[in-house]
Structures are given as C-alpha cells and as structure tokens.
Design a protein around this motif. Structure first.
Motif, PDB file in Angstrom:
ATOM      1  N   LYS A 277       0.834  -1.193   0.000  1.00 39.17           N
ATOM      2  CA  LYS A 277       0.000   0.000   0.000  1.00 39.17           C
ATOM      3  C   LYS A 277       0.873   1.248   0.000  1.00 39.17           C
ATOM      4  O   LYS A 277       1.817   1.366   0.788  1.00 39.17           O
ATOM      5  CB  LYS A 277      -0.905   0.018   1.236  1.00 39.17           C
ATOM      6  CG  LYS A 277      -2.105  -0.892   1.162  1.00 39.17           C
ATOM      7  CD  LYS A 277      -3.014  -0.626   2.350  1.00 39.17           C
ATOM      8  CE  LYS A 277      -4.310  -1.392   2.240  1.00 39.17           C
ATOM      9  NZ  LYS A 277      -5.231  -1.046   3.347  1.00 39.17           N
ATOM     10  N   VAL A 278       0.521   2.181  -0.876  1.00 37.53           N
ATOM     11  CA  VAL A 278       1.263   3.438  -0.947  1.00 37.53           C
ATOM     12  C   VAL A 278       0.280   4.599  -1.000  1.00 37.53           C
ATOM     13  O   VAL A 278      -0.832   4.471  -1.521  1.00 37.53           O
ATOM     14  CB  VAL A 278       2.199   3.494  -2.168  1.00 37.53           C
ATOM     15  CG1 VAL A 278       3.206   2.365  -2.139  1.00 37.53           C
ATOM     16  CG2 VAL A 278       1.421   3.487  -3.468  1.00 37.53           C
ATOM     17  N   ALA A 279       0.710   5.737  -0.473  1.00 36.22           N
ATOM     18  CA  ALA A 279       0.022   6.998  -0.706  1.00 36.22           C
ATOM     19  C   ALA A 279       0.663   7.638  -1.933  1.00 36.22           C
ATOM     20  O   ALA A 279       1.837   7.390  -2.232  1.00 36.22           O
ATOM     21  CB  ALA A 279       0.166   7.916   0.501  1.00 36.22           C
ATOM     22  N   LEU A 280      -0.097   8.434  -2.650  1.00 39.67           N
ATOM     23  CA  LEU A 280       0.429   9.087  -3.848  1.00 39.67           C
ATOM     24  C   LEU A 280       0.247  10.590  -3.733  1.00 39.67           C
ATOM     25  O   LEU A 280      -0.870  11.081  -3.551  1.00 39.67           O
ATOM     26  CB  LEU A 280      -0.292   8.576  -5.096  1.00 39.67           C
ATOM     27  CG  LEU A 280       0.054   9.270  -6.418  1.00 39.67           C
ATOM     28  CD1 LEU A 280       1.528   9.091  -6.769  1.00 39.67           C
ATOM     29  CD2 LEU A 280      -0.832   8.746  -7.545  1.00 39.67           C
ATOM     30  N   SER A 281       1.347  11.319  -3.805  1.00 31.85           N
ATOM     31  CA  SER A 281       1.275  12.777  -3.850  1.00 31.85           C
ATOM     32  C   SER A 281       0.583  13.175  -5.152  1.00 31.85           C
ATOM     33  O   SER A 281       1.084  12.867  -6.236  1.00 31.85           O
ATOM     34  CB  SER A 281       2.685  13.365  -3.773  1.00 31.85           C
ATOM     35  OG  SER A 281       2.645  14.770  -3.870  1.00 31.85           O
ATOM     36  N   TRP A 282      -0.552  13.857  -5.049  1.00 29.89           N
ATOM     37  CA  TRP A 282      -1.432  14.067  -6.200  1.00 29.89           C
ATOM     38  C   TRP A 282      -1.634  15.552  -6.472  1.00 29.89           C
ATOM     39  O   TRP A 282      -2.189  16.283  -5.658  1.00 29.89           O
ATOM     40  CB  TRP A 282      -2.773  13.399  -5.941  1.00 29.89           C
ATOM     41  CG  TRP A 282      -3.747  13.491  -7.080  1.00 29.89           C
ATOM     42  CD1 TRP A 282      -4.792  14.369  -7.199  1.00 29.89           C
ATOM     43  CD2 TRP A 282      -3.771  12.676  -8.253  1.00 29.89           C
ATOM     44  NE1 TRP A 282      -5.452  14.141  -8.379  1.00 29.89           N
ATOM     45  CE2 TRP A 282      -4.857  13.108  -9.041  1.00 29.89           C
ATOM     46  CE3 TRP A 282      -2.974  11.620  -8.710  1.00 29.89           C
ATOM     47  CZ2 TRP A 282      -5.161  12.517 -10.275  1.00 29.89           C
ATOM     48  CZ3 TRP A 282      -3.283  11.028  -9.927  1.00 29.89           C
ATOM     49  CH2 TRP A 282      -4.361  11.476 -10.701  1.00 29.89           C
ATOM     50  N   SER A 283      -1.194  15.991  -7.642  1.00 34.13           N
ATOM     51  CA  SER A 283      -1.387  17.380  -8.055  1.00 34.13           C
ATOM     52  C   SER A 283      -2.602  17.537  -8.951  1.00 34.13           C
ATOM     53  O   SER A 283      -3.077  18.645  -9.175  1.00 34.13           O
ATOM     54  CB  SER A 283      -0.155  17.868  -8.810  1.00 34.13           C
ATOM     55  OG  SER A 283      -0.056  17.183 -10.061  1.00 34.13           O
ATOM     56  N   GLY A 284      -3.065  16.429  -9.510  1.00 33.90           N
ATOM     57  CA  GLY A 284      -4.148  16.481 -10.479  1.00 33.90           C
ATOM     58  C   GLY A 284      -3.667  16.474 -11.914  1.00 33.90           C
ATOM     59  O   GLY A 284      -4.474  16.428 -12.849  1.00 33.90           O
ATOM     60  N   GLY A 285      -2.340  16.511 -12.106  1.00 31.63           N
ATOM     61  CA  GLY A 285      -1.779  16.592 -13.445  1.00 31.63           C
ATOM     62  C   GLY A 285      -1.187  15.290 -13.945  1.00 31.63           C
ATOM     63  O   GLY A 285      -1.248  14.252 -13.287  1.00 31.63           O
ATOM     64  N   LYS A 286      -0.567  15.377 -15.094  1.00 29.97           N
ATOM     65  CA  LYS A 286      -0.093  14.184 -15.809  1.00 29.97           C
ATOM     66  C   LYS A 286       1.015  13.451 -15.076  1.00 29.97           C
ATOM     67  O   LYS A 286       1.073  12.219 -15.143  1.00 29.97           O
ATOM     68  CB  LYS A 286       0.380  14.573 -17.215  1.00 29.97           C
ATOM     69  CG  LYS A 286       1.589  15.493 -17.198  1.00 29.97           C
ATOM     70  CD  LYS A 286       2.076  15.846 -18.551  1.00 29.97           C
ATOM     71  CE  LYS A 286       3.310  16.712 -18.529  1.00 29.97           C
ATOM     72  NZ  LYS A 286       3.803  17.228 -17.275  1.00 29.97           N
ATOM     73  N   ASP A 287       1.908  14.141 -14.384  1.00 33.97           N
ATOM     74  CA  ASP A 287       3.026  13.465 -13.727  1.00 33.97           C
ATOM     75  C   ASP A 287       2.542  12.539 -12.614  1.00 33.97           C
ATOM     76  O   ASP A 287       2.957  11.383 -12.528  1.00 33.97           O
ATOM     77  CB  ASP A 287       4.021  14.478 -13.160  1.00 33.97           C
ATOM     78  CG  ASP A 287       4.695  15.302 -14.251  1.00 33.97           C
ATOM     79  OD1 ASP A 287       4.444  15.033 -15.438  1.00 33.97           O
ATOM     80  OD2 ASP A 287       5.450  16.225 -13.913  1.00 33.97           O
ATOM     81  N   SER A 288       1.656  13.044 -11.760  1.00 33.21           N
ATOM     82  CA  SER A 288       1.140  12.190 -10.688  1.00 33.21           C
ATOM     83  C   SER A 288       0.283  11.069 -11.269  1.00 33.21           C
ATOM     84  O   SER A 288       0.278   9.945 -10.742  1.00 33.21           O
ATOM     85  CB  SER A 288       0.351  13.008  -9.653  1.00 33.21           C
ATOM     86  OG  SER A 288      -0.595  13.848 -10.260  1.00 33.21           O
ATOM     87  N   CYS A 289      -0.387  11.334 -12.388  1.00 33.93           N
ATOM     88  CA  CYS A 289      -1.177  10.287 -13.047  1.00 33.93           C
ATOM     89  C   CYS A 289      -0.265   9.196 -13.614  1.00 33.93           C
ATOM     90  O   CYS A 289      -0.552   8.002 -13.476  1.00 33.93           O
ATOM     91  CB  CYS A 289      -2.020  10.902 -14.156  1.00 33.93           C
ATOM     92  SG  CYS A 289      -3.055   9.723 -15.031  1.00 33.93           S
ATOM     93  N   MET A 290       0.841   9.601 -14.222  1.00 31.87           N
ATOM     94  CA  MET A 290       1.783   8.619 -14.762  1.00 31.87           C
ATOM     95  C   MET A 290       2.413   7.793 -13.639  1.00 31.87           C
ATOM     96  O   MET A 290       2.641   6.594 -13.796  1.00 31.87           O
ATOM     97  CB  MET A 290       2.882   9.331 -15.567  1.00 31.87           C
ATOM     98  CG  MET A 290       2.412   9.910 -16.882  1.00 31.87           C
ATOM     99  SD  MET A 290       3.738  10.821 -17.746  1.00 31.87           S
ATOM    100  CE  MET A 290       4.785   9.468 -18.280  1.00 31.87           C
ATOM    101  N   ALA A 291       2.688   8.446 -12.508  1.00 28.31           N
ATOM    102  CA  ALA A 291       3.230   7.717 -11.361  1.00 28.31           C
ATOM    103  C   ALA A 291       2.216   6.688 -10.868  1.00 28.31           C
ATOM    104  O   ALA A 291       2.576   5.541 -10.567  1.00 28.31           O
ATOM    105  CB  ALA A 291       3.595   8.695 -10.250  1.00 28.31           C
ATOM    106  N   MET A 292       0.953   7.101 -10.785  1.00 28.59           N
ATOM    107  CA  MET A 292      -0.106   6.187 -10.371  1.00 28.59           C
ATOM    108  C   MET A 292      -0.195   4.987 -11.313  1.00 28.59           C
ATOM    109  O   MET A 292      -0.275   3.835 -10.864  1.00 28.59           O
ATOM    110  CB  MET A 292      -1.442   6.930 -10.352  1.00 28.59           C
ATOM    111  CG  MET A 292      -2.652   6.062 -10.053  1.00 28.59           C
ATOM    112  SD  MET A 292      -4.209   7.001 -10.115  1.00 28.59           S
ATOM    113  CE  MET A 292      -4.259   7.421 -11.878  1.00 28.59           C
ATOM    114  N   ASP A 293      -0.172   5.243 -12.591  1.00 27.31           N
ATOM    115  CA  ASP A 293      -0.285   4.170 -13.578  1.00 27.31           C
ATOM    116  C   ASP A 293       0.883   3.190 -13.463  1.00 27.31           C
ATOM    117  O   ASP A 293       0.695   1.968 -13.496  1.00 27.31           O
ATOM    118  CB  ASP A 293      -0.338   4.766 -14.986  1.00 27.31           C
ATOM    119  CG  ASP A 293      -0.612   3.722 -16.045  1.00 27.31           C
ATOM    120  OD1 ASP A 293      -1.788   3.385 -16.267  1.00 27.31           O
ATOM    121  OD2 ASP A 293       0.362   3.226 -16.669  1.00 27.31           O
ATOM    122  N   LYS A 294       2.076   3.734 -13.301  1.00 27.98           N
ATOM    123  CA  LYS A 294       3.253   2.875 -13.204  1.00 27.98           C
ATOM    124  C   LYS A 294       3.222   2.027 -11.941  1.00 27.98           C
ATOM    125  O   LYS A 294       3.571   0.830 -11.965  1.00 27.98           O
ATOM    126  CB  LYS A 294       4.525   3.724 -13.245  1.00 27.98           C
ATOM    127  CG  LYS A 294       5.792   2.933 -13.514  1.00 27.98           C
ATOM    128  CD  LYS A 294       6.934   3.851 -13.919  1.00 27.98           C
ATOM    129  CE  LYS A 294       8.158   3.044 -14.340  1.00 27.98           C
ATOM    130  NZ  LYS A 294       9.269   3.933 -14.774  1.00 27.98           N
TER     131      LYS A 294
END
Length: 223
Positions: free
Chosen positions: A5-22
C-alpha cells in the motif's frame, strides 16, 4: 502476498497520473491520494486548482483523497504531522511522488518519508534528456489531460486548454531544449480527466482565464 500500500502525492496533473499508472502496473495498491492546500491560498499548492476538482478526480478514480492543510512557514512540519496520521489511517508504508529529475524535490520527499517512518518512491525518476520520450508515453497512454496553467515566459495564452495529444507533443518538441517537454521547470501544468484507471471521465468545461503574477490559469468548471 498482499500488494504494498502506498500513498500518492497528487497534483491532479499528468506526472502524478503517470506515477499512479506505473505503480498500479507494478502491483502496488494506491491507498489514498495526498494533496496539499496552503491555508493562505485555499487552493492546491501544486497547480492552484480548486479542491472540488481534485475531489472529482478522486471520485472518478475510486481512490480516497486526503487534503493536507499547511502554511508556507510551517509547510514541512504540517505535512509530516498529517502524513503520519494518514499512514495509520490508511495503512500505507510508502509515499510516491511524481517528480522527474529535480534533486531538491526528491531530497525533500525522502526527508519527509524518513521523518514519518515510511519509504519514498519516485517511479518516474529520469534524466532530463528523457522527458520528450516521457511526454510521448503519456500521449500514447490513453489518459487525457488539458493544459490549465502556463508560464508567461514560455507560452502564449492559446496554449491554455490544449489537449496533450500528438499536436501538442509536436509543437512543444519544436521549442528546443530551453523548454522541458514535461514542464518540470514550471512551464505548464495539466488536469487529467480520463484514462485507463478512471472509472468514468471527469465532466467539466473550460472556464475563465485568470492572469496571475507570472502565469495564466484556466479555471475548471465541473459538470
């Protein structure tokens, strides 16, 4: 074995989305999204987005979002204190960031994680020269995003509201090495509204353009 389980620092933009996907592709479970909201501003720290827009993304993804209220003067202390509470609440033992290559950002995140007693992950970490390929990866990923903030130093207002598609990729490629294709130097910010991990698209329209000190922001109107 259960996924980590991880928390994800989320800005709402593409970088955090790409991190989530990976992370998802590697079998991690995203326990929650974490977004900072400075008390002095009342909007998200990363992109100046309204919290309602971040909540709409979280709902469309089916992932809880936790807002960390902070002040500029006590930002790190506020972040660490709340992150420790969230780690207990959601049961994560790592936090992931979408930073690409800025070492001072990575050092800060690793320091925060160490203070909280969890691990810091940087799934997108790359060399500056790899950012054009990273942008192409996003364009081809199936996620959809628009430009919501631009630097007056780099872009005309016409770049606001543009989809991150092939034409965007080609146009930003032509600007040369002074402009990071992924906007890591603050050249532009984005709002992701659909893609493979979304349960449904975020419904929105493009609102007014607001001139700030050195940037322009496109307001997101939900619904």
């Amino acid at each position: 074995m259960a996924p980590k389980k991880v928390a994800l620092s989320w800005s709402g933009g593409k970088d955090s989305c790409m991190a989530m996907d990976k992370l998802a592709r590697k079998g991690y479970e995203i326990a929650c999204l974490v977004t900072t909201v400075p008390k002095e501003i009342g909007r998200t720290f990363g992109h100046g987005e309204r919290t309602e827009a971040i909540m709409a993304q979280a709902n469309a993804l089916g992932i809880p979002v936790a807002f960390i209220a902070c002040t500029f003067d006590t930002y790190t202390a506020d972040y660490e204190a709340r992150l420790k509470e969230l780690a207990t609440e959601f049961g994560f033992d790592a936090i992931a960031f979408g930073d690409l290559f800025l070492q001072e950002h990575r050092d800060w995140g690793m320091g925060v994680a160490e203070a909280v007693g969890i691990e810091a992950l940087y799934p997108l970490w790359m060399a500056p020269g790899d950012t054009l390929a990273a942008l192409r990866t996003f364009v081809d990923s199936g996620y959809r995003a628009i430009v919501i903030r631009t630097s007056d130093r780099v872009f005309a207002e016409s770049w606001l509201g543009r989809e991150l598609g092939v034409s965007f990729y080609e146009d930003i490629s032509s600007l040369g090495p002074a402009v990071c294709p992924m906007g890591e130097g603050g050249e532009y910010h984005t709002f992701v509204y659909d893609g493979p991990l979304f349960r449904r698209p975020v419904q929105f329209s493009k609102g007014a353009v607001v001139q700030l000190e050195t940037t322009k922001r496109l307001e997101i109107v939900l619904g």
